[in-house]
Write a protein that holds these residues in place. Structure first.
Motif, PDB file in Angstrom:
ATOM      1  N   GLY A 446      31.577 -32.145  60.705  1.00  0.00           N
ATOM      2  CA  GLY A 446      30.226 -31.659  60.893  1.00  0.00           C
ATOM      3  C   GLY A 446      29.733 -31.944  62.298  1.00  0.00           C
ATOM      4  N   ASP A 447      28.718 -31.205  62.736  1.00  0.00           N
ATOM      5  CA  ASP A 447      28.172 -31.340  64.085  1.00  0.00           C
ATOM      6  C   ASP A 447      27.189 -32.495  64.120  1.00  0.00           C
ATOM      7  OD1 ASP A 447      27.103 -31.096  66.559  1.00  0.00           O
ATOM      8  OD2 ASP A 447      26.530 -28.985  66.374  1.00  0.00           O
ATOM      9  N   PRO A 448      27.508 -33.592  64.848  1.00  0.00           N
ATOM     10  CA  PRO A 448      26.586 -34.735  64.902  1.00  0.00           C
ATOM     11  C   PRO A 448      25.238 -34.370  65.514  1.00  0.00           C
ATOM     12  CG  PRO A 448      28.314 -34.975  66.537  1.00  0.00           C
ATOM     13  CD  PRO A 448      28.705 -33.842  65.673  1.00  0.00           C
ATOM     14  N   MET A 449      25.224 -33.418  66.394  1.00  0.00           N
ATOM     15  CA  MET A 449      23.961 -33.021  66.996  1.00  0.00           C
ATOM     16  C   MET A 449      23.082 -32.290  65.993  1.00  0.00           C
ATOM     17  SD  MET A 449      23.203 -30.920  70.521  1.00  0.00           S
ATOM     18  CE  MET A 449      23.647 -32.304  71.553  1.00  0.00           C
ATOM     19  N   ALA A 450      23.725 -31.459  65.155  1.00  0.00           N
ATOM     20  CA  ALA A 450      22.949 -30.709  64.170  1.00  0.00           C
ATOM     21  C   ALA A 450      22.366 -31.637  63.111  1.00  0.00           C
ATOM     22  CB  ALA A 450      23.830 -29.656  63.521  1.00  0.00           C
ATOM     23  N   SER A 451      23.116 -32.697  62.782  1.00  0.00           N
ATOM     24  CA  SER A 451      22.642 -33.614  61.738  1.00  0.00           C
ATOM     25  C   SER A 451      21.825 -34.768  62.298  1.00  0.00           C
ATOM     26  CB  SER A 451      23.845 -34.173  60.971  1.00  0.00           C
ATOM     27  OG  SER A 451      24.707 -34.880  61.853  1.00  0.00           O
ATOM     28  N   SER A 452      21.725 -34.857  63.608  1.00  0.00           N
ATOM     29  CA  SER A 452      21.001 -35.976  64.224  1.00  0.00           C
ATOM     30  C   SER A 452      19.487 -35.836  64.038  1.00  0.00           C
ATOM     31  CB  SER A 452      21.336 -36.040  65.714  1.00  0.00           C
ATOM     32  OG  SER A 452      20.565 -37.022  66.355  1.00  0.00           O
ATOM     33  N   SER A 453      18.824 -36.997  63.947  1.00  0.00           N
ATOM     34  CA  SER A 453      17.364 -37.020  63.807  1.00  0.00           C
ATOM     35  C   SER A 453      16.680 -37.092  65.162  1.00  0.00           C
ATOM     36  CB  SER A 453      16.945 -38.218  62.949  1.00  0.00           C
ATOM     37  OG  SER A 453      17.391 -39.438  63.548  1.00  0.00           O
ATOM     38  N   LEU A 454      17.472 -37.044  66.214  1.00  0.00           N
ATOM     39  CA  LEU A 454      16.891 -37.124  67.545  1.00  0.00           C
ATOM     40  C   LEU A 454      16.008 -35.922  67.825  1.00  0.00           C
ATOM     41  CD1 LEU A 454      19.932 -38.337  69.706  1.00  0.00           C
ATOM     42  CD2 LEU A 454      18.065 -39.695  68.774  1.00  0.00           C
ATOM     43  N   ARG A 455      14.894 -36.194  68.474  1.00  0.00           N
ATOM     44  CA  ARG A 455      13.977 -35.146  68.857  1.00  0.00           C
ATOM     45  C   ARG A 455      13.504 -35.413  70.278  1.00  0.00           C
ATOM     46  NH1 ARG A 455      16.060 -33.657  65.125  1.00  0.00           N
ATOM     47  NH2 ARG A 455      15.244 -32.757  63.177  1.00  0.00           N
ATOM     48  N   LYS A 456      13.028 -34.423  70.930  1.00  0.00           N
ATOM     49  CA  LYS A 456      12.496 -34.577  72.265  1.00  0.00           C
ATOM     50  C   LYS A 456      11.292 -35.513  72.208  1.00  0.00           C
ATOM     51  CE  LYS A 456      10.739 -31.931  76.199  1.00  0.00           C
ATOM     52  NZ  LYS A 456      10.397 -30.600  76.728  1.00  0.00           N
ATOM     53  N   GLY A 457      11.298 -36.553  73.065  1.00  0.00           N
ATOM     54  CA  GLY A 457      10.206 -37.521  73.097  1.00  0.00           C
ATOM     55  C   GLY A 457      10.494 -38.783  72.322  1.00  0.00           C
ATOM     56  N   SER A 458      11.597 -38.777  71.542  1.00  0.00           N
ATOM     57  CA  SER A 458      11.921 -39.986  70.779  1.00  0.00           C
ATOM     58  C   SER A 458      12.673 -40.970  71.658  1.00  0.00           C
ATOM     59  CB  SER A 458      12.758 -39.619  69.553  1.00  0.00           C
ATOM     60  OG  SER A 458      13.971 -39.015  69.935  1.00  0.00           O
ATOM     61  N   THR A 459      12.610 -42.258  71.276  1.00  0.00           N
ATOM     62  CA  THR A 459      13.287 -43.307  72.036  1.00  0.00           C
ATOM     63  C   THR A 459      14.580 -43.668  71.330  1.00  0.00           C
ATOM     64  OG1 THR A 459      11.172 -44.162  72.822  1.00  0.00           O
ATOM     65  CG2 THR A 459      13.075 -45.639  72.970  1.00  0.00           C
ATOM     66  N   VAL A 460      15.675 -43.794  72.132  1.00  0.00           N
ATOM     67  CA  VAL A 460      16.980 -44.105  71.560  1.00  0.00           C
ATOM     68  C   VAL A 460      17.598 -45.264  72.313  1.00  0.00           C
ATOM     69  CG1 VAL A 460      17.413 -41.761  70.755  1.00  0.00           C
ATOM     70  CG2 VAL A 460      18.130 -42.428  73.058  1.00  0.00           C
ATOM     71  N   THR A 461      18.498 -45.968  71.638  1.00  0.00           N
ATOM     72  CA  THR A 461      19.267 -47.028  72.288  1.00  0.00           C
ATOM     73  C   THR A 461      20.651 -46.477  72.596  1.00  0.00           C
ATOM     74  OG1 THR A 461      18.053 -48.749  71.136  1.00  0.00           O
ATOM     75  CG2 THR A 461      20.200 -49.337  72.061  1.00  0.00           C
ATOM     76  N   CYS A 462      21.074 -46.580  73.841  1.00  0.00           N
ATOM     77  CA  CYS A 462      22.356 -46.016  74.295  1.00  0.00           C
ATOM     78  C   CYS A 462      23.313 -47.130  74.677  1.00  0.00           C
ATOM     79  CB  CYS A 462      22.145 -45.123  75.508  1.00  0.00           C
ATOM     80  SG  CYS A 462      20.836 -43.906  75.328  1.00  0.00           S
ATOM     81  N   THR A 463      24.579 -46.807  74.654  1.00  0.00           N
ATOM     82  CA  THR A 463      25.622 -47.729  75.110  1.00  0.00           C
ATOM     83  C   THR A 463      26.275 -47.145  76.342  1.00  0.00           C
ATOM     84  OG1 THR A 463      26.030 -48.433  72.838  1.00  0.00           O
ATOM     85  CG2 THR A 463      27.742 -48.913  74.468  1.00  0.00           C
ATOM     86  N   VAL A 464      26.320 -47.924  77.401  1.00  0.00           N
ATOM     87  CA  VAL A 464      26.922 -47.450  78.652  1.00  0.00           C
ATOM     88  C   VAL A 464      28.443 -47.384  78.484  1.00  0.00           C
ATOM     89  CG1 VAL A 464      27.235 -47.899  81.116  1.00  0.00           C
ATOM     90  CG2 VAL A 464      25.046 -48.433  80.021  1.00  0.00           C
ATOM     91  N   THR A 515      14.517 -36.589  76.760  1.00  0.00           N
ATOM     92  CA  THR A 515      13.713 -35.606  77.513  1.00  0.00           C
ATOM     93  C   THR A 515      14.092 -34.168  77.205  1.00  0.00           C
ATOM     94  OG1 THR A 515      15.268 -35.702  79.361  1.00  0.00           O
ATOM     95  CG2 THR A 515      13.399 -37.229  79.410  1.00  0.00           C
ATOM     96  N   ASN A 516      15.281 -33.993  76.654  1.00  0.00           N
ATOM     97  CA  ASN A 516      15.708 -32.621  76.350  1.00  0.00           C
ATOM     98  C   ASN A 516      16.750 -32.658  75.249  1.00  0.00           C
ATOM     99  OD1 ASN A 516      15.917 -29.795  76.685  1.00  0.00           O
ATOM    100  ND2 ASN A 516      17.753 -30.063  77.942  1.00  0.00           N
ATOM    101  N   MET A 517      16.748 -31.644  74.403  1.00  0.00           N
ATOM    102  CA  MET A 517      17.719 -31.559  73.286  1.00  0.00           C
ATOM    103  C   MET A 517      18.146 -30.097  73.161  1.00  0.00           C
ATOM    104  SD  MET A 517      18.846 -33.885  71.104  1.00  0.00           S
ATOM    105  CE  MET A 517      19.683 -33.971  69.520  1.00  0.00           C
ATOM    106  N   ASP A 518      19.264 -29.715  73.820  1.00  0.00           N
ATOM    107  CA  ASP A 518      19.751 -28.327  73.807  1.00  0.00           C
ATOM    108  C   ASP A 518      21.002 -28.261  72.940  1.00  0.00           C
ATOM    109  OD1 ASP A 518      20.607 -25.768  74.258  1.00  0.00           O
ATOM    110  OD2 ASP A 518      20.282 -25.824  76.431  1.00  0.00           O
ATOM    111  N   LYS A 519      20.839 -27.742  71.730  1.00  0.00           N
ATOM    112  CA  LYS A 519      21.965 -27.715  70.785  1.00  0.00           C
ATOM    113  C   LYS A 519      23.017 -26.669  71.166  1.00  0.00           C
ATOM    114  CE  LYS A 519      19.358 -29.540  66.857  1.00  0.00           C
ATOM    115  NZ  LYS A 519      18.950 -29.354  65.456  1.00  0.00           N
ATOM    116  N   LYS A 520      22.581 -25.605  71.837  1.00  0.00           N
ATOM    117  CA  LYS A 520      23.541 -24.569  72.212  1.00  0.00           C
ATOM    118  C   LYS A 520      24.495 -25.082  73.285  1.00  0.00           C
ATOM    119  CE  LYS A 520      20.820 -20.470  71.049  1.00  0.00           C
ATOM    120  NZ  LYS A 520      20.218 -19.209  71.557  1.00  0.00           N
ATOM    121  N   SER A 521      23.922 -25.681  74.319  1.00  0.00           N
ATOM    122  CA  SER A 521      24.774 -26.205  75.385  1.00  0.00           C
ATOM    123  C   SER A 521      25.275 -27.600  75.079  1.00  0.00           C
ATOM    124  CB  SER A 521      23.994 -26.224  76.709  1.00  0.00           C
ATOM    125  OG  SER A 521      22.886 -27.108  76.620  1.00  0.00           O
ATOM    126  N   ARG A 522      24.797 -28.175  73.958  1.00  0.00           N
ATOM    127  CA  ARG A 522      25.193 -29.495  73.506  1.00  0.00           C
ATOM    128  C   ARG A 522      24.918 -30.552  74.584  1.00  0.00           C
ATOM    129  NH1 ARG A 522      27.196 -29.453  68.962  1.00  0.00           N
ATOM    130  NH2 ARG A 522      27.963 -31.605  69.126  1.00  0.00           N
TER     131      ARG A 522
END
Length: 568
Positions: A446-464, A515-522
């Protein structure tokens, strides 16, 4: 009166002898007329006058193989070799006389290009000797007949016509040809026969010779060519499959050229053309049984009946075997079932299909494996644009490099596979007409981006995951749901002095704002800078403003203090 007799003197006898011998010497080397005064078993006695007689063998009075007809009293022309002595005994030759006479006549015939009569009487190296009424000529072996003759005996000792090809009296050479006479006679006969023939006429002939390209048929003195393509409507590899030398056959005159005397014959023209009404006999779409007659690089010819052949192009031989020589699919003389695909009567062409009489594995696969079905297969080939996977029914499906992994580039993902690996995939699309099956491996999870709850403006914790001069490569989420993103250098901090990628390390956890969530360009846009600005605005809104007299530091300090209380 007394009569005195004169006694000849020695001088008188000498004069008389000189007179007699001198007159005789005038005959030497000349042809004179003599009279036969006697005959015995071996010779004829000939008187040439002047009291000179000579003996000539009887064989010189007849042509080779014949008996001389002579009688006492007959006059004959003879050649005087010489008068031997005072008694008048002469050495004579009838043969030389005939030769001298013959040369005179032969020269006239040679100048006028007239035929001469002669008799073949002996063999010599390279040919035969011919008696031309006394003159001996040479007949080369190649000039005896139109075609080579094994036994010339029946032609010997028989008077027959010849053509003089060359003669030289000084050397005594004469070359003659019997073949030239036969060719001339044959040409005259051919001309007469051709006058009685016409195109379209049906005649009877005898097979005279067989070659790779056809047969020569004797039409009664004139030959015609029956080409191999005109023997039968069906395919014939060699004329000997149908004809034998000596066969009597009926043929039709197809073409006739009186000038060149060439005649083209046909046998199949006397039979009904099997191509007539062919479209009604073999409608498009009908299935037939035929026999493979010939295999080429581009396909195989199938005989449907005598004279009717169709071509199964290599592209119509198998649903799944591509770029394979036809000889690996079918064999000569094999009985096969074919379908009529196209008919061109005017070109005498029938296009046949072999695979159309078999189940289409692409259709079968589409019916048993609809889109979304998970399959398993072995990697058959790896190309620059994807993987080819072997599936049921000997068909192949392709996993495009873009369908290997959600996050990795195609080049990175395809490098993880090798030929022979067994992989699982999902059926994405099936095009039966184009014989294409599209598969996907990344779609299994499955597509993790399609199932993700991330939205523009939300805060996420990232791993470098990587530190570069231009920013940070990070992952968002965990395990198979992890997504890749990039934080640009300018987005690392609000403070320009802190926009330094090197102050971060691989494995660091950082918070950023989506700041941006483009599912087409992933692509996911992240910014630490925007998160700092957002938090500042939120603190100002909650704890006051600079207008109240509190500093920005006081406001942020209060916000942080409250945050610590909440954590307790």
């Amino acid at each position: 009166m007394s009569t005195e007799l004169s006694v000849p003197t020695t001088e008188d006898f000498a004069a008389l002898l000189d007179e007699t011998l001198g007159e005789a010497e005038r005959f030497d080397g000349k042809v004179v007329t003599g009279t036969i005064i006697g005959l015995d078993k071996e010779a004829a006695i000939v008187d040439i006058g002047l009291k000179a007689e000579g003996r000539i063998p009887l064989k010189e009075f007849a042509l080779p193989g014949q008996t001389p007809e002579l009688n006492v009293g007959d006059t004959v022309e003879v050649f005087v070799d010489r008068v031997e002595n005072a008694r008048g005994e002469a050495q004579l030759s009838r043969e030389k006389a005939r030769r001298e006479e013959a040369w005179v006549q032969l020269e006239k015939s040679y100048e006028n290009e007239e035929r001469v009569k002669g008799v073949i009487f002996g063999r010599v190296k390279g040919g035969f000797t011919v008696d031309l009424n006394g003159a001996v000529a040479f007949l080369p072996g190649s000039q005896v007949d139109i075609r080579p003759i094994r036994d010339v005996t029946p032609l010997m000792n028989i008077e027959q016509p010849f053509q003089i090809l060359k003669m030289d009296r000084k050397r005594g050479n004469i070359v003659v040809s019997r073949r030239a006479i036969l060719e001339e006679t044959r040409a005259e006969q051919r001309a007469e026969l051709i006058e009685g023939l016409s195109e379209g006429a049906v005649v009877e002939g005898v097979v005279k010779n067989i070659t790779d390209y056809g047969a020569f048929v004797d039409l009664g003195g004139i030959d015609g060519l029956l080409h191999v393509t005109d023997i039968s409507w069906k395919r014939i590899n060699h004329p000997s499959e149908v004809l034998n030398i000596g066969d009597t056959i009926k043929v039709q005159i197809i073409r006739l050229n009186p000038e060149t005397q060439r005649i083209s014959l046909g046998m199949k023209q006397l039979q009904e053309d099997p191509w007539s009404n062919i479209e009604a006999k073999y409608p498009v779409g009908s299935k037939l049984t035929g026999r493979i007659t010939n295999i080429t690089d581009y396909g195989a010819f199938v005989e449907l009946e005598d004279g009717i052949e169709g071509l199964v192009h290599v592209s119509e031989m198998s649903w799944v075997k591509k770029n394979v020589h036809p000889g690996k699919i079918v064999s000569t003389s094999q009985e096969v079932e074919v379908m009529v695909l196209e008919i061109e009567p005017e070109k005498r062409r029938i296009s046949l299909g072999l695979k159309q009489c078999m189940d289409n594995p692409w259709t079968t696969f589409a019916a048993t494996h609809p889109v979304g079905t998970e399959i398993e297969g072995e990697i058959k080939n790896i190309t620059e644009f994807g993987l080819f996977v072997g599936l049921e029914g000997d068909v192949d499906g392709m996993v495009h490099m873009s369908d290997l992994d959600w996050n990795k580039s195609g080049e990175e993902a395809i490098a993880e596979y090798k030929k022979g690996d067994v992989v699982k995939a999902v059926v994405l699309d099936i095009d039966v007409d184009k014989e294409r099956i599209s598969l996907g491996i990344k779609q299994l999870g499955g597509d993790p981006m399609a199932s993700s709850s991330l939205r523009k403006g939300s805060t996420v914790t990232c791993t470098v995951t990587a530190v570069t001069d231009n920013g940070l490569e990070v992952t968002v989420g965990e395990d198979d749901q992890a997504m890749e993103a990039f934080i640009r250098r300018s987005d690392l901090s609000r403070d320009r002095s802190e926009q330094r990628p090197e102050r971060f390390s691989v494995g660091d956890k950082v918070d950023a704002l989506v700041t941006n969530m483009d599912k087409k360009s992933r692509k996911i846009g992240l910014s630490i800078k925007q998160l700092e600005i957002s938090e500042e605005k939120e603190a100002v809104a909650q704890y006051g403003s600079s207008d109240s007299g509190a500093s920005l530091g006081d406001i942020l300090g209060a916000a942080l203090a409250e945050g610590k209380e909440d954590d307790k």
